[in-house]
Design a protein around this motif. Structure first.
Motif, short mmCIF file in Angstrom:
data_model
loop_
_atom_site.label_atom_id
_atom_site.label_comp_id
_atom_site.label_asym_id
_atom_site.label_seq_id
_atom_site.Cartn_x
_atom_site.Cartn_y
_atom_site.Cartn_z
N THR A 140 0.84 -1.20 0.00
CA THR A 140 0.00 0.00 0.00
C THR A 140 0.87 1.24 0.00
N HIS A 141 0.51 2.20 -0.87
CA HIS A 141 1.20 3.49 -0.90
C HIS A 141 0.34 4.53 -0.21
N VAL A 142 0.95 5.30 0.66
CA VAL A 142 0.24 6.34 1.41
C VAL A 142 0.88 7.68 1.08
N THR A 181 -3.98 11.88 4.74
CA THR A 181 -3.34 10.84 3.93
C THR A 181 -4.34 10.28 2.92
N LYS A 222 -4.66 6.51 0.87
CA LYS A 222 -4.11 5.18 0.64
C LYS A 222 -4.50 4.70 -0.75
N THR A 223 -3.53 4.17 -1.45
CA THR A 223 -3.79 3.54 -2.75
C THR A 223 -3.00 2.24 -2.81
N SER A 226 0.80 4.00 11.10
CA SER A 226 -0.63 3.83 10.91
C SER A 226 -1.26 5.20 11.14
N ASP A 259 -7.82 8.63 7.90
CA ASP A 259 -6.90 9.23 6.93
C ASP A 259 -6.19 10.45 7.51
N ASP A 290 -13.13 3.50 2.49
CA ASP A 290 -12.04 3.62 3.44
C ASP A 290 -12.47 2.99 4.75
#
Length: 681
Positions: free
Chosen positions: A326-328, A340, A342-343, A454, A509, A643
Motif C-alpha cells: 500500500t502506498h500512502v 493521507t 491510501k492507494t 498507521s 486518513d 475507506d
C-alpha cells in the motif's frame, strides 16, 4: 557440637570450569565427645608430604591476578607485551600473543570504563579477540595511541553497549578519517569526543559533515543520536562554534518532545497465569478492576516462555499467503495535522511469500536498540520538522496468516485462550454461524519498517484490539489520547469535503505530529512496544502507531463486558465513502443488532402499556436515514472511495425525532392528551 560430614574438592585437570568441583568426597564422622588433639614431633611434621594442587589457578589468577574474576579497566598493547590494569588496582603483564589475549577476553570482562592504548602491537592480537563478550558491560571507552584503520571494523561495532566514546590523542595509521570511522560506531553511542588531528582530514567543517554522513544519515536513518559532541580540530572557521551550539540545542530540545506525554500502564502475566484465564478475561480485569480503561491503550507484557514459541518463518508462512503493498501519500492540512490517501500499489509482489521472507531476513539482521534510543527515534520521526518533509511511504499489510494459531496447534500447553486467531468471547459467538470478518474477528499480520505509520484512528465498531509484536522485531511506538480530548482537535479536522462531518477520525486518513498535542493543550500518552508485548486499545481510544525498524505484528479485535454501553455513545457520520465499507457485509449488521437490541428490549418493556408497534419501531431504528445536514453534503470523488471507518450509528437526535413522532401518532389514536419524550433525562 559434633561434625556430621564435610566435603572436599580435588581439582584434577584443566578441563574443569572455574569454580566447579571435579571430584567430591563425603566423609562421615562419628560423634566425638571432646576434641582430641594428636601431636606429632617436629621431625615427623617436616617429613610429611605437602599436598600439591594439580589444576592451575582459576580465571585471571593463572595470569598472576589476585582474584579469579578481576575486571579489566585498561589495556596497553605494547611492542613486546600486553599490560592489563585490573579493577583490583594491580597490573599484570601477558605475552603479546593472540591466543593468550583471546583467552583473557573469554574468562573475564572489561570494566564499565575501559581505556585502550595502542602503542605498537601486532594487529592479529586484538583483532582475534571476542570483543562483544569482553565489553558487554562497558558503557564508556577511551581510545589512545595509533591503530591501523583496517582494525576499526573489527573492534568498534562489537562495543555494542558503549554510550560514550573518547578518541584522545588518537592516530589512525596510513589513512582514514572520521567519515570512514564513524560508520562503524555502535548505535548506542550518545557522547563523542574525537581528536581529528591524527586523521587525514582535520578541519572542523569536513569532520562535522563526515560525522553526520557516516553515522547520522547512513547508520541512524537521519535520527539524531548524540547528546554531546566534542571535536578537536586543527583549524576553526569563524562561525563553527556557533554551528556546534545550534546542533546541540536542537538535539536537547528534541529530547524534550515527550515531556508532556504520559506512560500507559503495563501488566505482567506469567505463563501459568495465562493458562488459567483468557485474553478477554485478563483485559476485563485490567480495565474494570485496575483502571486501565482510563487510557487510550495499555500493555500486557507476556512471559517469554509464551511469546518465544510464536514463530514467523518458512514453516509457519503458508505457500499461498497474500500480502498487499500500500502506498500512502501525505499532505499537511493544518500545523501538526496531515491528511493521507491510501492507494494499492500498481506493482504487487509476484511472490508474496518470498517478499515476507526477505523482510524477515532484514528483521533478524538488524541491531535492536534499547528503549531510550527508541524513544529518541519516536521523538524525531514524530517531530513536526520530520513530518513536514514527509510526502508518503509504502508498507505491507493484510498478511493473511496467523503465526499465533500455528503455535497454538503445535505447542504443548499453549494457553489457547490467548490465541488471537480464535479468541473466546462474544464476538466469536456472534459470528460463529457466518463468515468471519477477516482481520477483525480473525487475526492478521502486518510488516512494518522504519518511518512507516498507521493513521490516527479508533477500531472498527469501537471494539477493542490486541496487537502482539513478534520475536526479533524492532519496536512500535504508540501515541494517542482519550475521547474526552476530541473536542480540542475535531474542529481542525473537519476541512474540505468533510467540513460538516461529525466524526472525521472514522475515515482513518489523519496523522498527527507530536507537537500538535502540546499546541492544543491535550493530554496524550505513549508507549514503546517490545517483542512479546500485547498492546490493548480501549474502545474509542484514539491511537497512532510508528514503526521503529523492521517488525512483524499480529492483531485482531474483540469486545469486552461493557462494550455495548460504550458503542451506543458513538456519534458517527454517514458520509458515503465511509459507509461503503459496511453496506455489503451481513456480519456488521449482526454486530450492530447486538449493540442496539438491548435498548429496543428496554423500550419494549418500558412502553408495553403504550401499545407501540415494536417490530416497526425496531426496523425503523436500524434503517432510519439521517436527518442532519451533513448527510446531504456532496463529497468529492476521492471521498466516494471505500475507506476504513466505524459501525453505522444513527445520530441520537434524528432517532429521538422519529420515535417521538411514532409515539405521538399512537397517543393521538388513543386520545391521550400529552406525548412522551422517552429521551428526557
Amino acid at each position: 557440637m559434633s561434625v556430621e560430614s564435610c566435603e572436599t574438592a580435588v581439582f584434577m585437570d584443566d578441563s574443569v570450569p572455574d569454580g566447579s568441583v571435579a571430584e567430591s568426597i563425603v566423609i562421615e564422622a562419628a560423634d566425638v565427645g571432646a576434641p582430641v588433639v594428636e601431636r606429632a614431633s617436629m621431625e615427623e611434621r617436616c617429613t610429611q608430604p605437602v599436598p600439591q594442587m594439580q589444576q592451575p589457578a582459576p580465571g585471571m589468577m593463572k595470569y598472576g591476578a589476585a582474584c579469579s574474576n578481576s575486571y579489566v579497566s585498561r589495556i596497553i598493547f605494547g611492542p613486546s607485551a600486553i599490560k592489563l590494569k585490573l579493577d583490583t588496582f594491580e597490573t599484570i603483564e601477558v605475552p603479546q600473543d593472540a591466543e593468550c589475549f583471546n583467552d583473557i577476553c573469554n574468562i573475564t570482562h572489561a570494566a564499565h570504563v575501559l581505556v585502550l592504548v595502542f602503542v605498537k602491537c601486532a594487529e592479529n592480537v586484538y583483532n582475534a579477540a571476542v570483543w562483544e563478550k569482553f565489553a558487554s558491560f562497558t558503557s564508556s571507552v577511551i581510545f589512545s595511541g595509533t591503530i591501523s584503520f583496517q582494525s576499526m571494523p573489527l573492534i568498534l561495532p562489537n562495543l555494542k553497549n558503549a554510550v560514550a566514546m573518547n578518541f584522545h590523542a588518537f592516530r589512525v595509521a596510513r589513512n582514514g578519517c572520521l567519515c570512514q570511522i564513524a560508520k562503524y560506531f555502535p548505535t548506542s553511542v550518545e557522547k563523542l569526543y574525537f581528536d581529528t588531528r591524527g586523521t587525514t582530514d582535520s578541519t572542523f567543517v569536513a569532520n562535522v559533515n563526515a560525522l553526520y554522513e557516516g553515522l547520522y544519515t547512513n547508520r541512524h536513518h537521519q535520527i539524531p543520536c548524540f547528546k554531546e559532541i566534542t571535536l578537536i580540530v586543527s583549524d576553526l572557521p569563524g562561525n563553527a562554534s556557533l554551528q556546534t551550539v545550534v546542533h546541540i540545542r536542537y538535539i536537547q530540545q528534541l529530547a524534550m518532545s515527550l515531556k508532556n506525554a504520559l506512560n500507559v500502564p503495563v501488566f505482567y502475566f506469567s505463563l501459568e497465569q495465562m493458562k488459567r484465564t483468557t485474553l478477554p478475561e485478563a483485559v476485563d480485569w485490567c480495565r474494570l478492576e485496575k483502571g486501565a480503561d482510563k487510557y487510550p491503550f495499555f500493555v500486557i507484557r507476556t512471559d517469554p516462555m509464551f511469546w518465544k514459541n510464536i514463530k514467523v518463518n518458512s514453516d509457519t508462512i503458508p505457500m499461498d499467503v497474500e500480502a498487499t503493498i500500500t502506498h500512502v501519500s501525505v499532505e499537511e492540512i493544518h500545523p501538526g495535522i496531515y491528511r493521507t490517501k491510501k492507494t494499492v500499489a500498481i506493482e504487487q509482489p509476484k511472490e508474496p511469500r518470498e517478499e515476507i521472507l526477505r523482510h524477515l531476513q532484514k528483521m533478524e539482521a538488524q541491531r535492536l536498540p534499547n528503549e531510550e534510543v527508541q524513544k529518541r527515534t519516536l521523538e524525531y520521526i514524530g517531530s513536526r520538522e520530520n513530518m513536514k518533509k514527509l510526502s508518503g511511504f509504502v508498507y505491507k499489510e493484510h498478511l493473511n496468516f496467523s503465526a499465533m494459531d500455528s503455535a497454538a496447534k503445535t505447542t504443548p500447553d499453549f494457553p489457547v485462550g490467548w490465541n488471537l486467531h480464535n479468541l473466546p468471547g462474544k464476538l466469536t459467538e456472534l459470528l460463529q454461524d457466518s463468515l468471519p470478518i477477516y482481520g477483525v474477528s480473525t487475526a492478521m499480520c502486518y510488516a512494518g519498517e522504519l518511518a512507516t505509520w498507521s493513521m490516527a484512528h479508533v477500531e472498527n465498531g469501537d471494539m477493542l484490539s490486541a496487537n502482539i509484536l513478534m520475536e526479533f522485531s524492532a519496536g512500535k511506538a504508540w501515541t494517542g489520547y482519550n475521547p474526552s480530548e476530541e473536542k480540542k482537535i475535531n474542529p481542525f479536522l473537519a476541512t474540505g469535503p468533510r467540513k460538516n462531518c461529525i466524526s472525521p477520525l472514522l475515515h482513518v486518513d489523519i496523522m498527527f505530529d507530536n507537537e500538535l498535542y502540546d499546541d492544543k493543550e491535550m493530554q496524550w500518552y505513549y508507549c514503546i512496544q517490545r517483542p512479546g508485548d500485547i498492546v490493548i486499545t480501549n474502545p474509542m481510544g484514539v491511537h497512532q502507531v510508528h514503526n521503529l525498524g523492521y517488525n512483524i505484528a499480529e492483531a485482531t479485535n474483540f469486545i469486552s463486558r461493557d462494550y455495548r454501553k460504550i458503542a451506543r455513545r458513538r456519534k458517527a457520520c454517514q458520509c458515503p465513502g465511509r459507509l461503503m465499507l459496511y453496506q455489503d457485509f451481513e456480519q456488521w449488521n449482526t454486530l450492530a443488532h447486538y449493540v442496539y437490541d438491548g435498548e429496543l428490549e428496554f423500550l419494549n418493556a418500558t412502553f408495553a402499556t403504550a401499545n407501540l408497534p415494536v417490530e416497526d419501531l425496531r426496523e425503523m431504528y436500524r434503517t432510519i436515514p439521517s436527518q442532519n445536514p451533513w448527510a446531504q453534503v456532496e463529497e468529492s470523488e476521492e471521498e466516494i472511495e471505500p475507506d476504513l471507518g466505524d459501525v453505522i450509528v444513527t445520530p441520537m437526535e434524528s432517532l429521538k425525532n422519529v420515535l417521538n413522532s411514532v409515539i405521538n401518532n399512537q397517543n393521538e389514536a388513543q386520545d391521550q392528551q400529552d406525548s412522551v419524550d422517552i429521551f428526557v433525562r
